[in-house]
Design a protein around this motif. Structure first.
Motif, PDB file in Angstrom:
ATOM      1  N   SER A   1       0.691  -1.301   0.186  1.00 54.40           N
ATOM      2  CA  SER A   1       0.062  -0.071  -0.087  1.00 54.40           C
ATOM      3  C   SER A   1       0.935   1.285   0.087  1.00 54.40           C
ATOM      4  CB  SER A   1      -0.668   0.065   1.133  1.00 54.40           C
ATOM      5  OG  SER A   1      -1.847  -0.904   1.178  1.00 54.40           O
ATOM      6  N   ILE A   2       1.979   1.405   0.772  1.00 46.90           N
ATOM      7  CA  ILE A   2       2.882   2.402   0.864  1.00 46.90           C
ATOM      8  C   ILE A   2       3.484   2.497  -0.480  1.00 46.90           C
ATOM      9  CG2 ILE A   2       4.814   3.139   1.795  1.00 46.90           C
ATOM     10  CD1 ILE A   2       3.856   1.989   4.548  1.00 46.90           C
ATOM     11  N   HIS A   3       3.792   1.758  -1.136  1.00 47.27           N
ATOM     12  CA  HIS A   3       4.573   1.588  -2.440  1.00 47.27           C
ATOM     13  C   HIS A   3       3.438   2.212  -3.509  1.00 47.27           C
ATOM     14  CE1 HIS A   3       8.465   0.148  -1.074  1.00 47.27           C
ATOM     15  NE2 HIS A   3       7.926  -1.109  -0.863  1.00 47.27           N
ATOM     16  N   SER A   4       2.209   1.853  -3.338  1.00 49.04           N
ATOM     17  CA  SER A   4       1.215   2.355  -4.265  1.00 49.04           C
ATOM     18  C   SER A   4       0.991   3.586  -4.044  1.00 49.04           C
ATOM     19  CB  SER A   4      -0.083   1.477  -3.996  1.00 49.04           C
ATOM     20  OG  SER A   4      -1.168   2.178  -4.807  1.00 49.04           O
ATOM     21  N   LEU A   5       0.962   4.021  -2.916  1.00 52.18           N
ATOM     22  CA  LEU A   5       0.805   5.631  -2.373  1.00 52.18           C
ATOM     23  C   LEU A   5       1.949   6.422  -2.816  1.00 52.18           C
ATOM     24  CD1 LEU A   5      -0.816   5.345   1.340  1.00 52.18           C
ATOM     25  CD2 LEU A   5      -1.931   6.187  -0.710  1.00 52.18           C
ATOM     26  N   GLU A   6       3.096   5.615  -2.763  1.00 52.91           N
ATOM     27  CA  GLU A   6       4.453   6.611  -3.475  1.00 52.91           C
ATOM     28  C   GLU A   6       4.176   6.710  -4.879  1.00 52.91           C
ATOM     29  OE1 GLU A   6       7.686   5.390  -0.104  1.00 52.91           O
ATOM     30  OE2 GLU A   6       7.509   4.180  -1.876  1.00 52.91           O
ATOM     31  N   ASP A   7       3.733   5.513  -5.494  1.00 51.13           N
ATOM     32  CA  ASP A   7       3.907   5.788  -7.205  1.00 51.13           C
ATOM     33  C   ASP A   7       2.814   6.985  -7.372  1.00 51.13           C
ATOM     34  OD1 ASP A   7       5.657   3.834  -7.126  1.00 51.13           O
ATOM     35  OD2 ASP A   7       4.297   2.301  -7.694  1.00 51.13           O
ATOM     36  N   ALA A   8       1.744   6.812  -6.821  1.00 54.80           N
ATOM     37  CA  ALA A   8       0.471   7.659  -7.019  1.00 54.80           C
ATOM     38  C   ALA A   8       0.898   9.028  -6.452  1.00 54.80           C
ATOM     39  CB  ALA A   8      -0.818   7.299  -6.234  1.00 54.80           C
ATOM     40  N   PHE A   9       1.716   9.561  -5.764  1.00 55.28           N
ATOM     41  CA  PHE A   9       2.103  10.446  -5.313  1.00 55.28           C
ATOM     42  C   PHE A   9       3.142  11.079  -6.376  1.00 55.28           C
ATOM     43  CE2 PHE A   9       5.203  13.279  -3.130  1.00 55.28           C
ATOM     44  CZ  PHE A   9       4.350  14.456  -2.659  1.00 55.28           C
ATOM     45  N   CYS A  10       3.950  10.309  -6.684  1.00 55.26           N
ATOM     46  CA  CYS A  10       4.945  10.600  -7.871  1.00 55.26           C
ATOM     47  C   CYS A  10       4.268  11.141  -9.175  1.00 55.26           C
ATOM     48  CB  CYS A  10       5.951   9.502  -8.309  1.00 55.26           C
ATOM     49  SG  CYS A  10       7.182   9.110  -6.671  1.00 55.26           S
ATOM     50  N   GLU A  11       3.334  10.120  -9.418  1.00 50.48           N
ATOM     51  CA  GLU A  11       2.418  10.385 -10.905  1.00 50.48           C
ATOM     52  C   GLU A  11       1.821  11.924 -10.553  1.00 50.48           C
ATOM     53  OE1 GLU A  11       0.920  10.177 -14.641  1.00 50.48           O
ATOM     54  OE2 GLU A  11       2.540   8.835 -13.547  1.00 50.48           O
ATOM     55  N   MET A  12       1.358  12.164  -9.379  1.00 48.89           N
ATOM     56  CA  MET A  12       0.638  13.372  -9.227  1.00 48.89           C
ATOM     57  C   MET A  12       1.528  14.389  -9.143  1.00 48.89           C
ATOM     58  SD  MET A  12      -2.340  12.350  -6.050  1.00 48.89           S
ATOM     59  CE  MET A  12      -1.881  13.948  -5.260  1.00 48.89           C
ATOM     60  N   ASN A  13       2.793  14.237  -8.610  1.00 46.86           N
ATOM     61  CA  ASN A  13       3.788  15.526  -8.744  1.00 46.86           C
ATOM     62  C   ASN A  13       4.117  15.655 -10.157  1.00 46.86           C
ATOM     63  OD1 ASN A  13       3.895  16.412  -6.100  1.00 46.86           O
ATOM     64  ND2 ASN A  13       5.497  14.807  -5.578  1.00 46.86           N
TER      65      ASN A  13
END
Length: 152
Positions: free
Chosen positions: A72-84
């Motif tokens: 879940s944390i990795h998924s959130l990090e990926d989503a955060f990077c995509e949003m950035n």
């Protein structure tokens, strides 16, 4: 007094005064063996096995939870990077639009200055051309020519 402590589903009764006395007497005598009165307090081997199985199950569940949390944390990090990344693109696009708007405003200001300068000149030139045309054609356009031009 024997305060009760609960650990999972096991009820443990602790006699702190007796324990303190045992430790003190054990320290003095050097004997750390368990007194014969204690075996009745110890859990049965079957209970110990059940407890060990429960602990092993809880450890597996904890490991599974840790793995799921990491996913879940990795998924959130990926989503955060995509949003950035998307936000960066939006900011770049907004900066380009602002620059184009500034350039268009600058052109508009220049156009207004040119028009402000040229419109009165055009009016003057039209009047002058009309006067010259009347004089050239000698049509008697005196009524449309201003008096100061007639005098010349």
């Amino acid at each position: 007094m024997e305060p009760c402590y609960t650990a999972s589903s096991i009820l443990v009764t602790v006699n702190t005064l007796q324990g303190k006395k045992m430790v003190e007497s054990g320290l003095q005598s050097g004997d750390f063996s368990i007194p014969t009165s204690w075996p009745s307090c110890l859990p049965l081997p079957a209970d110990v096995e059940i407890l060990q199985q429960k602990v092993a199950g809880l450890q597996r569940e904890l490991e599974d939870f840790k793995k799921e949390a990491l996913v879940s944390i990795h998924s959130l990090e990926d989503a955060f990077c995509e949003m950035n990344r998307a936000l960066g693109q939006q900011e770049e696009q907004a900066a380009r639009v602002k620059q184009r708007l500034r350039e268009e405003e600058d052109r508009g200001v220049v156009r207004n200055k040119v028009l402000t300068f040229l419109l009165p000149r055009e009016k003057q030139l039209r009047e002058h051309c009309r006067r010259l045309e009347c004089m050239l054609l000698d049509r008697g356009c005196a009524h449309s020519v201003p008096r100061n031009v007639q005098a010349h």
